[in-house]
Write an enzyme that holds these catalytic residues in place. Structure first.
Site, short mmCIF file in Angstrom:
data_model
loop_
_atom_site.label_atom_id
_atom_site.label_comp_id
_atom_site.label_asym_id
_atom_site.label_seq_id
_atom_site.Cartn_x
_atom_site.Cartn_y
_atom_site.Cartn_z
N HIS A 193 -1.62 1.09 6.45
CA HIS A 193 -2.13 2.15 7.33
C HIS A 193 -3.20 1.57 8.25
CE1 HIS A 193 -5.82 2.21 4.93
NE2 HIS A 193 -5.02 2.13 3.87
N HIS A 202 -2.34 -0.19 -3.92
CA HIS A 202 -2.85 1.13 -3.56
C HIS A 202 -3.65 1.77 -4.68
CE1 HIS A 202 -3.02 5.20 -1.94
NE2 HIS A 202 -2.55 5.64 -3.10
N GLU A 210 -7.97 -2.76 6.67
CA GLU A 210 -7.19 -3.47 5.66
C GLU A 210 -6.19 -4.42 6.29
OE1 GLU A 210 -5.83 -0.52 2.74
OE2 GLU A 210 -7.68 0.58 3.19
N HIS A 268 -7.96 4.95 7.03
CA HIS A 268 -9.26 4.66 6.43
C HIS A 268 -9.36 3.15 6.27
CE1 HIS A 268 -6.56 4.75 2.94
NE2 HIS A 268 -7.42 3.95 2.33
N ASP A 281 0.87 -1.18 0.00
CA ASP A 281 0.00 0.00 0.00
C ASP A 281 0.91 1.23 0.00
OD1 ASP A 281 -2.35 1.42 -0.05
OD2 ASP A 281 -3.18 0.53 1.77
N GLU A 337 -0.03 4.58 1.83
CA GLU A 337 -0.16 5.55 2.92
C GLU A 337 0.86 5.34 4.04
OE1 GLU A 337 -4.23 5.30 0.95
OE2 GLU A 337 -2.66 3.89 1.55
#
Length: 267
Positions: A104, A60, A133, A115, A8, A10
């Site tokens: 994240h 991502h 996630e 998020h 990902d 972030e």
């Protein structure tokens, strides 16, 4: 030894803002470079531990962030979308271990860029455990027979993984000072930490993944409109105007959830 990386953006070293991680952001190209460097550190660590194959899945947003010319030449890259398994595309029981790079924390936390998959989601639970996630990816990988052995991200993401499964080694590359601010580890120090931690966790006996035969997924959406549509899908029931649930084998539920995300995006 075959190693899988779900990457990902972030939670990548140095990135703190939407401008760093969205294709329209003014610092996105810099973010892509930073992402590749974290991945390359993990690849080097895996090779040092004896990996014979390393597969990297760009997990991502548009899933076209990583450039093959920036990656370690030993890495295979899965890039683009749509992908049926999204963040876990290509993962199966032929892999010995999975790494979560640049992850994240879930929605509602104070982690950097926190998020859960999309801003349309307010909360997720797996078998009554709050999840994002991190938890959903870990549970699905385990159901596929692959242990998640390492996560890198901010300190909030690392704490979330430690709560989900304390056996997973975590590497904090930054320390959240709010949702769009962080204290950054020096770049060389962060990459060395990723590389050495990957080598360490892949050396010796790997943990045996453990997953229930079935799971119950509950998702509360920001909008009742999404839940209204999803209740028309087979196996999906509503708990209230904004909350839907489904039960089944973990990997099947994950695939169904990927469809839910497409519905939410269309609405």
């Amino acid at each position: 030894m075959r190693i899988y990386l779900s990457v990902d953006m972030e939670g990548i070293t140095g990135l703190v803002d939407a401008q760093d991680v969205q294709p329209t952001g003014r610092d996105y190209e810099h973010g892509r470079l930073m992402m590749a460097e974290d991945v390359n550190a993990a690849v080097r660590g895996a090779l040092a531990a004896g990996a014979t194959e390393v597969t990297v899945n760009d997990a991502h947003g548009p899933m076209r962030n990583l450039r093959s010319d920036m990656l370690h030449p030993a890495a295979r890259l899965i890039r683009g979308k749509p992908k049926a398994m999204g963040m876990l595309e290509g993962l199966d029981n032929t892999f010995d271990a999975a790494l979560c790079i640049g992850y994240h924390s879930r929605a509602g936390t104070s982690g950097v860029l926190s998020h859960s998959f999309t801003g349309a989601i307010e909360d997720i639970w797996l078998d009554d455990r709050p999840a994002g996630e991190i938890g959903f990816s870990h549970a699905t990988a385990a159901a596929l027979g692959v242990p998640v052995v390492l996560l890198s991200g901010d300190d909030t993401a690392c704490a979330e993984m430690a709560e989900w499964d304390p056996r997973v080694r975590t590497v904090p590359v930054k320390y959240a000072r709010g949702r769009f601010a962080a204290e950054l580890r020096p770049l060389a120090e962060a990459r060395e930490a990723i590389e050495s931690a990957v080598t360490a966790c892949l050396t010796g006996e790997l943990p045996t993944p453990s997953a229930p035969s079935t799971t119950t997924l509950v998702v509360r959406w920001q909008s009742a409109a999404v839940a209204d549509v999803l209740r028309n899908l087979p196996g999906v029931t509503g708990r209230d105007d904004r909350t839907v649930t489904i039960s089944g084998p973990v990997d099947d539920v994950y695939r169904q959830f990927r469809v839910w995300l497409n519905v939410a995006s269309a609405l």
